[in-house]
Design an enzyme around this catalytic site. Structure first.
Site, PDB file in Angstrom:
ATOM      1  N   GLU A 108      78.744 -25.055   8.625  1.00 18.30           N
ATOM      2  CA  GLU A 108      80.129 -25.178   8.152  1.00 18.30           C
ATOM      3  C   GLU A 108      81.191 -25.168   9.257  1.00 18.30           C
ATOM      4  OE1 GLU A 108      80.059 -23.544   3.665  1.00 18.30           O
ATOM      5  OE2 GLU A 108      80.149 -21.943   5.149  1.00 18.30           O
TER       6      GLU A 108
HETATM    7  C1  ACM Z   1      75.811 -21.038   4.330  1.00 12.54           C
HETATM    8  O1  ACM Z   1      75.703 -20.674   3.146  1.00 12.54           O
HETATM    9  N1  ACM Z   1      76.913 -21.619   4.731  1.00 12.54           N
HETATM   10  C2  ACM Z   1      74.738 -20.851   5.261  1.00 12.54           C
END
Ligand code: ACM
Length: 700
Positions: A326
């Protein structure tokens, strides 16, 4: 006599009873397990009779032995004493007199590795028991199995005679705990490791840093914890103790340090690592944030080399998790210097820039003797095959990684924070979906899976109830043969295991009750019972709905003290109510016992708001859920009307049906972030009522 009975009762009634007897579903052997073992062993052969367990019970260690095994036996005896309340002698017995003779063949690796032999054979006869294992890992698991076999019988405590040959399906069976978003004290971690041992899980993945906190003491870079943790971090000595505690239980500890994103807590003390100028503060919000390390600055790698060097010495495990998920790239897009670097080095986009970062990082991790593991986003063909991928986005990326020669573990499907049922987690399999079509060699690369406990809405107080008992279903998926997959059997065994887990110090059941008492404040017995009646049949909204429907944005400083924080993520009472409705409908709504029980449940629910009312006036936390109390009452009204229509055996009108279904559809929506679990079962009853109780259109 029979004739008299028929004439008194009426032929119609008699035929109905016969029909009923034929229709009541019989429980199959699979649904009614003789053994409450979880995870289910690879092979069980039943014997005859049972071994009595009384205060003379004793254990001897033979073959290879080591202090860890002695401590394991002591824990075993303490646990057995708790299960039976017998005063047991914790000292090792003489061989000739021991009830349980253990033989361990040889030592396991000093630093536990992936794929070590964890098998064991446990044989119980009326005269005694033997446990044999190649390594202490198997011995420890065999002891856990023995504990699950011991139960109260009509003439004392006993374990059934049998032979178990057992080994895990996957070598990597993990639980991840996020200590960054909410700090989780060590005593809580330790009791969860106890639960993991009971469930035969062998990897504790420790998510130690994120935007909201840096939770490890660094002696080289002390501003990390001094400025990035609010004083809530683990010292190196505490971490060493925890690793030893885990090793005693056959559990590896894999640390995770999030980079290049999810890393604001690094930047509070060391803003020069970031891709935009500081200053930075600990972020209290949830979600994906902009700050990211600067992958184009050599100072970043110099820092990481020293930092990872320090952490690689602290954490003994072969694997070192660097996060990698992310990264939104906004800081990279906004930094002129980074953009120029990308042009000069032919890095076409942010994905290429992250791959460049991952490659540099992998070299540093390898230099310090470790194998790098990261979330899906790090997958890039330019990385060496030593890298392991943890798949959170879907089973497809796991299969893709395996095809490209990388090892992987599955977490998609095992996100405990999403509030799914144990059955839904249980159905997720590391070798299903795309992975089912992999070659045998590629399948070997899939090491197993990990459940993940992200802690946006999880505190030290309620974390146990967010992990357990559902985590034991995931543990079984990862340990037991793939064919062990009947949810009814799983739930029956989970019901058995769950209270026993509290003997290990876990509080997943008691914390519910304690939190409800805080919510209620001083309450009369019947008032508290009314709160419990409602709380028992609601669940927190699923997936990320809580974030999306919050009246006020939640942060790490929001108190987690509401009904939504107290109730279990899966309602036992809700599930049982659904089963009861299915049973009733399965008998064409003829089973008088099920019908009577439904009616009494509905009556309690219908009358509940009046009983809860005084409490709602005194407690804002109860008042918040009054709206769901009203819904439960309205739902019960619909349920009672449906039962009445069914009893008449005349189809209810279409307009009645569509009105009730519309009302129920409204109730199905989350309110005050709570779902009313019995709604779908009542929908089935309305369908049944519309068919005059023949249930033509209502499917159990
Ligand atoms: C995650 O849930 N961003 C690893």
């Amino acid at each position: 006599m029979a004739h008299d009975f028929i004439s008194n009762f009426g032929l119609r009634g008699f035929l109905l009873l016969v029909l009923l007897a034929l229709l009541i579903p019989k429980r199959t052997a699979a649904q009614q397990p003789a053994l409450n073992l979880m995870p289910m062993p690879a092979s069980v052969q039943a014997g005859t009779g049972s071994l009595r367990v009384d205060s003379s019970f004793s254990v001897v260690l033979t073959g290879h032995t080591e202090p860890r095994l002695e401590r394991g036996v002591e824990r075993f005896l303490e646990q057995l004493a708790r299960q039976t309340a017998f005063p047991l002698n914790l000292k090792p017995a003489q061989y000739a007199h021991a009830t349980l003779v253990i033989h361990t063949d040889h030592a396991s690796k000093e630093i536990q590795e992936v794929g070590e032999d964890e098998s064991y054979v446990l044989e119980v006869t009326t005269a005694g028991a033997t446990l044999t294992a190649p390594t202490p890992l198997g011995t420890l698991y065999g002891l856990e199995t023995f504990l699950q076999l011991v139960d109260v019988t009509s003439d004392g405590f006993a374990a059934p005679a049998l032979t178990i040959q057992d080994h895990p399906r996957f070598p990597w069976r993990g639980l991840m705990i996020d200590s960054a978003r909410h700090f989780i004290p060590l005593e809580v971690i330790r009791r969860n490791l106890n639960g993991m041992e009971a469930a035969k899980m062998n990897v504790f993945h420790w998510h130690l840093t994120d935007n909201q906190g840096f939770r490890v003491e660094s002696k080289k870079f002390p501003k990390l914890q001094e400025l990035g943790s609010d004083g809530l971090y683990y010292t190196q000595e505490e971490i060493r103790d925890l690793i030893a505690y885990a090793r005693d239980r056959g559990i590896r500890v894999v640390p995770e340090f999030e980079m290049p994103g999810h890393s604001t807590a690094f930047f509070v003390g060391y803003p020069e690592l970031a891709s935009a100028p500081g200053p930075y503060e600990i972020d209290r919000r949830w979600g994906v944030m902009d700050p990211a390390m600067d992958p184009t600055n050599e100072r970043t790698y110099k820092f990481l080399d020293e930092f990872i060097g320090e952490m690689a010495k602290l954490f003994a495990d072969q694997f070192f998790h660097i996060g990698g998920d992310e990264v939104n790239g906004k800081q990279w897009d906004g930094n002129q210097k980074i953009q120029e670097y990308m042009r000069a080095h032919g890095l076409k986009n942010n994905q290429a820039l992250q791959a460049y970062f991952s490659k540099r990082l992998q070299a540093i991790v390898a230099k310090h003797g470790k194998s790098m593991i990261g979330w899906d986003e790090i997958l890039d063909p330019s990385l060496p095959k030593d890298v392991t991928i943890q798949s959170w986005r879907g089973p497809e990326s796991l299969a893709a990684a395996a095809r490209q020669g990388y090892r992987g573990i599955l977490s998609n499907g095992y996100y405990l924070d999403l509030g799914w049922s144990a059955a839904r987690h249980y159905a997720a399999d590391p070798l299903s979906g795309d992975a089912a079509n992999l070659s045998p060699e590629e399948k070997q690369r899939i090491l197993g899976g990990e459940s993940t406990m992200w802690t946006e809405y999880v505190s030290a107080e309620n974390i146990d109830s967010r992990i357990w008992p559902r985590n034991a279903a995931i543990a079984e998926r990862l340990w037991s043969p793939a064919e062990v997959r009947d949810p009814a059997s799983m739930y029956a065994r989970l019901d058995f295991l769950s209270p026993r887990l509290e003997w290990l110090g876990l509080t997943h059941r008691t914390c519910y009750w304690q939190m409800l008492h805080r919510i209620a404040g001083p309450a009369k017995r019947e008032e508290f019972a009314a709160l419990r009646t409602l709380a028992d049949v609601v669940e927190p909204v699923k997936d990320y709905t809580r974030e999306e429907t919050a009246a006020v944005e939640a942060t790490s400083l929001s108190p987690l003290n509401r009904v939504v924080d107290a109730v279990p993520l899966e309602s036992d009472a809700g599930r049982r109510f659904g089963e009861l409705v299915d049973k009733f409908i399965g008998t064409s709504c003829l089973d008088p016992d099920a019908g009577g029980r439904l009616r009494s449940r509905f009556t309690v629910w219908r009358d509940n708001p009046a009983k809860l009312q005084p409490l709602a006036q005194r407690s804002f936390l109860v008042n918040e859920v009054s709206v769901r109390s009203q819904d439960l009452s309205a739902l019960a009204g619909i349920g009672l009307a449906a039962l009445e229509a069914i009893a008449k055996r005349q189809p209810a009108t279409d307009s009645w049906k569509s009105q009730q279904l519309a009302a129920l559809e409204q109730m199905k929506k989350g309110k005050v972030q709570l779902l009313l679990i019995p709604v779908s079962a009542v929908q089935k009853l309305v369908e049944a009522a519309a068919s005059g109780g023949t249930c033509a259109s209502a499917k159990p």
